[in-house]
Design a protein around this motif. Structure first.
Motif: not given
Length: 422
Positions: A394-422
């Motif tokens: 399990t890893q916590v990775v910072k996400a990138t937010i793409d939104c209209p120019d008329t609004i702004t994200p207040v805080n950074d957003v992180s997403v929890k992902v699970k990585i495994k070998k195939k």
């Protein structure tokens, strides 16, 4: 010689009675011939105008008269045909003397021939009217105020200022009925093409009735203490001043967490009047510093009194209040939830598998309330860049937010992902 005289005497005295009868017969015959050729005749002469005379009798009593109508008289005349056949109203004079005015205001009418010779040869047998009626009024003295009345078009860019008459009172003597008709006494001043102060111009006095019609001074027996009055008039200059444009950047800041989105001037110019030296020194007005929005959180109409920005000697003829419509939006925040399956996974290392295990991805945005209310989750794009991320687990990775120019994200957003070998 004696014999000749004796014979002549005998001829003249012989049969004297017969000779006298012959003379009488000859005269009668002459009269008969004359009358046959120029008989007596009676005619009517119509519309002889009647002139009222001796009005000074009433003036001495401080009174005046007015005729009920324009009178004329018809007369019946007799005389030889050769005399009366060519008679016209112009051959007669009809007068009514106010010296003979009765207590009931009637005046006898007297008609006679203008020519003495004509008068001796005709007889005025009768006339259609014997008297006429006149109206008699007392003359009264009354004082009236004088006001100025200006006629003509001034030179472009100039207007009338204050004026002063050398006197603003006038005394009028007139019949009471005329005084009652006077509604205004005006000093008529000509200002055609004027661009400088008027000093001592003589203005004619004009009287007006309640309908605005001029009253004839002579016909109404009016006497005034003056016929003209001098006037001084200040001539002022007129100028149009522009109101400098207002924008959302120079109009001022509204209350906290609010912003100006639009500004509209409801009036972009004013007309000012003053002396030429002051008017010529004036420039367009900047009112942006006169608007206070510090307590405003919603649309508002502001007013600015531009008279405070001008010299006291200036008059604003177009109105001194300028209105400004200001549209204000409030900043606010809103949380928008993104589903895990909508997160884009980028640059996953070969031989590895990655899945998003965050149950809820809630992103708080800041912006105008009106804009935020219209934002939908599908307007937001969330992605995770996994370049170099190869640790299994399990890893916590910072996400990138793409939104209209008329609004702004207040805080950074992180997403929890699970990585495994195939």
């Amino acid at each position: 010689m004696k014999k000749v005289l004796a014979n002549l005497k005998k001829i003249l005295t012989n049969n004297i009675g017969i000779k006298i009868l012959a003379v009488i017969f000859a005269f009668v015959l002459w009269l008969a011939v004359v009358n046959i050729n120029d008989p007596e005749r009676v005619i009517t002469v119509y519309n002889v105008p009647i002139t009222i005379t001796d009005s000074e009798v009433l003036k001495e009593q401080n009174m005046v008269y007015s005729a009920v109508s324009n009178y004329s008289v018809n007369i019946t005349v007799s005389g030889k045909r050769s005399v009366v056949s060519n008679l016209t109203p112009d051959d007669f004079v009809a007068t009514a003397s106010l010296k003979d005015l009765s207590k009931v205001n009637s005046v006898p009418v007297n008609v006679e021939a203008k020519s003495i010779s004509t008068g001796r040869r005709i007889t005025i047998m009768k006339q259609s009217i014997q008297t006429i009626e006149v109206s008699v009024e007392q003359i009264t003295e009354t004082e009236f105020d004088i006001e100025a009345e200006f006629h003509g078009s001034m030179r472009d860019g100039y207007v009338l200022g204050e004026y002063s008459l050398y006197t603003n009172k006038i005394t009028i003597d007139a019949p009471n009925s005329v005084l009652d008709r006077i509604d205004k006494v005006a000093a008529v001043c000509n200002v055609e093409n004027v661009s400088e102060d008027i000093q001592g111009q003589k203005c004619k006095i004009v009287l007006y009735d309640k309908k605005g019609q001029k009253i004839n001074i002579k016909k109404n027996h009016i006497t005034m203490s003056m016929s003209r009055v001098k006037i001084n008039v200040n001539i002022l200059k007129e100028k149009t001043l522009k109101i400098l444009p207002l924008t959302i950047d120079n109009v001022g800041q509204p209350a906290k967490d609010c912003l100006v989105t639009d500004v509209k001037l409801l009036q972009d110019e004013i007309t000012v009047i003053g002396t030429a030296d002051i008017i010529d020194s004036l420039k367009d007005l900047d009112i942006s510093g006169q608007i206070d929005l510090s307590k405003d959180e919603k649309d508002v109409t502001k007013t600015v009194d531009v008279s405070t920005l001008l010299p006291q000697e200036i008059t604003i003829s177009s109105g001194n209040i300028i209105s400004i419509e200001v549209k204000i939006d409030k900043y606010t925040t809103r949380s928008i939830t993104i589903e895990p399956q909508d997160v884009a996974l980028q640059n996953v290392a070969e031989g590895y598998g990655v899945s998003v295990i965050s149950k809820v991805i809630s992103i708080e945005f800041s912006g105008k309330e009106s804009v935020l209310n219209d934002i939908k989750p599908e307007d937001i794009a969330v992605s995770v860049d996994l370049t170099g991320v190869v640790a299994v687990g399990t890893q916590v990775v910072k996400a990138t937010i793409d939104c209209p120019d008329t609004i702004t994200p207040v805080n950074d957003v992180s997403v929890k992902v699970k990585i495994k070998k195939k």
